[in-house]
Enzyme design. Structure first.
Site, short mmCIF file in Angstrom:
data_model
loop_
_atom_site.label_atom_id
_atom_site.label_comp_id
_atom_site.label_asym_id
_atom_site.label_seq_id
_atom_site.Cartn_x
_atom_site.Cartn_y
_atom_site.Cartn_z
N SER A 118 49.64 77.64 158.76
CA SER A 118 49.39 78.79 159.63
C SER A 118 50.02 80.00 158.97
O SER A 118 50.75 79.87 157.98
CB SER A 118 49.99 78.57 161.01
OG SER A 118 49.69 79.64 161.88
N ARG A 341 42.66 75.93 156.20
CA ARG A 341 42.35 75.18 157.42
C ARG A 341 41.39 75.99 158.27
O ARG A 341 41.28 77.22 158.13
CB ARG A 341 43.61 74.89 158.23
CG ARG A 341 44.36 76.13 158.68
CD ARG A 341 45.28 75.90 159.85
NE ARG A 341 44.55 75.76 161.09
CZ ARG A 341 45.12 75.82 162.30
NH1 ARG A 341 46.43 75.98 162.41
NH2 ARG A 341 44.41 75.71 163.41
N THR A 377 50.23 79.06 168.40
CA THR A 377 51.34 78.12 168.52
C THR A 377 51.98 78.18 169.90
O THR A 377 52.29 77.15 170.51
CB THR A 377 52.40 78.40 167.44
OG1 THR A 377 51.79 78.30 166.15
CG2 THR A 377 53.55 77.41 167.53
N CYS A 538 33.36 75.32 151.12
CA CYS A 538 34.49 74.40 151.00
C CYS A 538 35.59 75.04 150.16
O CYS A 538 35.34 75.48 149.04
CB CYS A 538 34.05 73.09 150.35
SG CYS A 538 35.44 71.98 149.99
N CYS A 563 39.83 66.94 149.18
CA CYS A 563 39.74 67.45 150.55
C CYS A 563 41.10 67.82 151.12
O CYS A 563 42.03 67.01 151.12
CB CYS A 563 39.06 66.42 151.43
SG CYS A 563 38.91 66.88 153.16
N CYS A 566 40.37 70.67 156.07
CA CYS A 566 40.17 71.89 156.85
C CYS A 566 39.04 71.76 157.86
O CYS A 566 38.96 72.53 158.79
CB CYS A 566 39.92 73.08 155.92
SG CYS A 566 38.29 73.10 155.14
N CYS A 569 33.45 71.97 156.42
CA CYS A 569 32.13 71.41 156.11
C CYS A 569 31.47 70.86 157.37
O CYS A 569 30.26 71.04 157.57
CB CYS A 569 32.26 70.33 155.04
SG CYS A 569 33.38 68.98 155.46
#
Length: 594
Positions: A118, A341, A377, A538, A563, A566, A569
């Site tokens: 984040s 992400r 958060t 991606c 990968c 995130c 896709c």
């Protein structure tokens, strides 16, 4: 048993099932897959059990599928801020009322916080409620915000925009944090209270190793944005029947050490505009941390409702760093981390039903992020705390004959709607969808300045999103290709060297967790109509279209090892043919304080 028997929560209990490794290597040779290809003859790309069930797959003949089961009062899936806050609050209430409650928390990352990414600028409101003595406990909130800056970028200039009191972007009283470190600290607090925390274990239908089956009165789903179990729950219980489709963004982030002379601890900077056009939602952040060294966190967010299939979020991020208002800060510095992400952007309109028999959804899983604030958060933590209070109330009041009778904790959703979380999300509900006007992002800024600043969300209307993100992509023939500059290796970088900084790794001898419902679709539709957008959206180089050996046509290659989890896709695929499922526990990125 709960009604969640088809969503078993698995501990891949390696110490108990080591023998299955031998079975795997002898019985499943065809599952040794690191890269998968789609050719003109369309051979099988996807071998995962979610597409090819074991009872119909000869490769699984003779494999012992026995499970062991245990019972808990509450099982929580996902050790992020929401899940950990829920676990902590449950144990706090149990201690206050002298009750014994078994709380098990499972997390797919190898360590608590290793999959957390984040910005992050943290509003401490929920933390203050959870631990009024958080400072004495050593919570890693080391950088109070001292300066707020916002601007609109053109290609060469930065136009400053004043941040008026009361606007969502005001960060007075907040802290710049490395959220992974904060989550790790929450994990320590949870374990000290008696929560059973199990990192490195996937919550899935199964893995190679038939793991431990956990049965609980209530299962709390805190998977984060676009969780793979939540997707199934939405369908099984029709939880999205009365809400709008969720909308998403992809956030890319880097950590840099910079020249100490350029370091301004506590400074928070945000921008919109270049390099994106006005019809593409997105923007940047640049935060100066006070962590004992001249460290900055910087990132770029692109709304996944973008229309041009040639857009590449990673490359937009890289060229943004060359803007005259950004590059000087980074010159002479060193990039030390990279990650990405997806994040929820649907807001209030896209919140699904949150409870169902035997379980409930908290945090970013159902999408409780305050989009204009760029913060989720504090709302995630509060949702977890409210869920636990409602669960505890039922646990001590119900006369349960079995430890695993599923409870339908509807009180949680009712209490959430009475809380400051609901009020906060309702007030900003129209800001993100207002960006879909003819003025684009600038229309959203005007809307915020007029309606939100004056009415504080009390306008008697609620704007709608245009539809799911994957449906917004236009055919390639209707769009202009985007030419991106080559990275210079100093400020901007190539994709693979970036992924290397994420610490990403997966066991190579497992079915690719990036599954295709139809192996022919990538070439026949995605490539033919949209010029293969997955090779651009991606942020980890998982998808590649490469020429066939014959010289005619292309094939899809899936580099599952890259990968970073995130989920972009799964969200943006225009054919909705990609289904992201959880890999073996412990795989994925290994972020350190991202």
């Amino acid at each position: 048993m709960t009604d969640l028997t088809d969503l078993f929560l698995i501990f891949a209990a390696r110490q108990c099932f080591h023998a299955l490794k031998l079975v795997k290597s002898e019985c499943l040779p065809s599952l040794h897959i690191a890269r998968c290809v789609s050719t003109a003859s369309v051979p099988r790309i996807t071998t995962h059990y979610t597409i090819h069930p074991r009872d119909k797959d000869k490769r699984w003949e003779g494999v012992n599928m026995e499970r062991f089961a245990e019972e808990a009062d509450v099982v929580i899936v996902g050790a992020g801020p929401a899940g950990l806050s829920a676990a902590i609050r449950l144990k706090q209430l149990a201690a206050e009322h002298s009750k014994e409650i078994r709380v098990c928390l499972v997390e797919k990352a190898s360590q608590i916080g290793a999959h957390t990414l984040s910005g992050a600028c943290l509003e401490p409101r929920s933390l203050q409620e959870l631990f009024p003595d958080w400072k004495e406990r050593g919570a890693p909130l080391n950088t109070p915000v001292t300066e707020d800056k916002f601007g609109i970028l053109t290609k060469k200039y930065r136009i400053p925009v004043p941040i008026l009191p009361g606007l969502p972007m005001v960060n007075h009283g907040n802290y710049i944090v490395r959220l992974g470190h904060f989550v790790s600290w929450l994990g320590e607090q949870a374990e000290a209270l008696g929560v059973e925390v199990y990192p490195g274990y996937a919550a899935a239908e199964a893995t190679f190793e038939r793991g431990l089956e956990l049965h609980a009165k209530v299962t709390v789903f805190a998977e984060g944005c676009h969780g793979h179990l939540a997707k199934q729950l939405y369908k099984k219980y029709n939880l999205r029947e009365k809400c709008q489709p969720q909308s998403y963004g992809i956030g890319l982030k880097e950590l840099w050490t910079i020249d100490e002379k350029k370091w301004k601890p506590g400074r928070v900077e945000h921008t919109v505009g270049w390099p994106l056009d006005r019809h593409t939602y997105g923007g940047s952040f640049l935060y100066h941390l006070n962590e004992g060294e001249p460290l900055v966190a910087l990132g770029f967010v692109v709304g996944l409702d973008y229309q041009n299939p040639y857009l590449n979020p990673f490359r937009e991020f890289q060229r943004w760093k060359h803007h005259p208002s950004v590059q000087p800060t980074l010159e002479g510095g060193t990039r030390i981390a990279y990650g990405a992400r997806a994040l929820n952007e649907g807001g209030f309109q896209s919140i699904p039903k949150l409870t169902f028999p035997g379980g409930l959804l908290i945090g970013c899983s159902p999408g409780l992020m305050n989009v204009p604030k760029i913060k989720g958060t504090h709302t995630a933590m509060k949702s977890g705390m409210l869920a636990s209070e409602a669960i505890f109330s039922q646990l001590i009041n119900e006369n349960l004959q079995s430890k695993t009778i599923g409870l339908d904790v509807q009180e949680y959703e009712e209490n959430l709607k009475k809380s400051w979380v609901w009020k906060e999300l309702y007030a900003v509900r129209n800001i993100r969808p207002s960006c879909h006007s003819i003025l684009g992002v600038y229309g959203g800024m005007i809307y915020t300045g007029i309606f939100y600043w004056i009415l504080r969300g009390m306008e008697p209307w609620t704007l709608k999103h245009p539809g799911p993100d994957f449906a917004q992509l236009k055919p390639a023939k209707d769009c202009t290709p985007i030419e991106y500059p080559k990275p210079d290796g100093k400020i901007s970088f190539d994709l693979l060297s970036s992924v290397a900084l994420s610490g990403t790794n997966h066991e190579h001898d497992q079915p690719a967790h990036l599954t295709l419902k139809d192996d022919s679709i990538p070439v026949s539709r995605n490539l033919a109509v949209f010029d293969g957008p997955e090779q651009r959206f991606c942020p980890a180089g998982v998808y590649e279209y490469i020429p066939l050996e014959t010289g005619e046509g292309s094939r899809l290659q899936i580099n599952a090892q890259n990968c970073v989890h995130c989920k972009t896709c799964d969200i943006k695929d225009p054919s909705q043919n990609i289904n992201w499922v959880v890999p073996e526990g412990g795989g994925g990125p290994a972020y350190n304080g991202m």
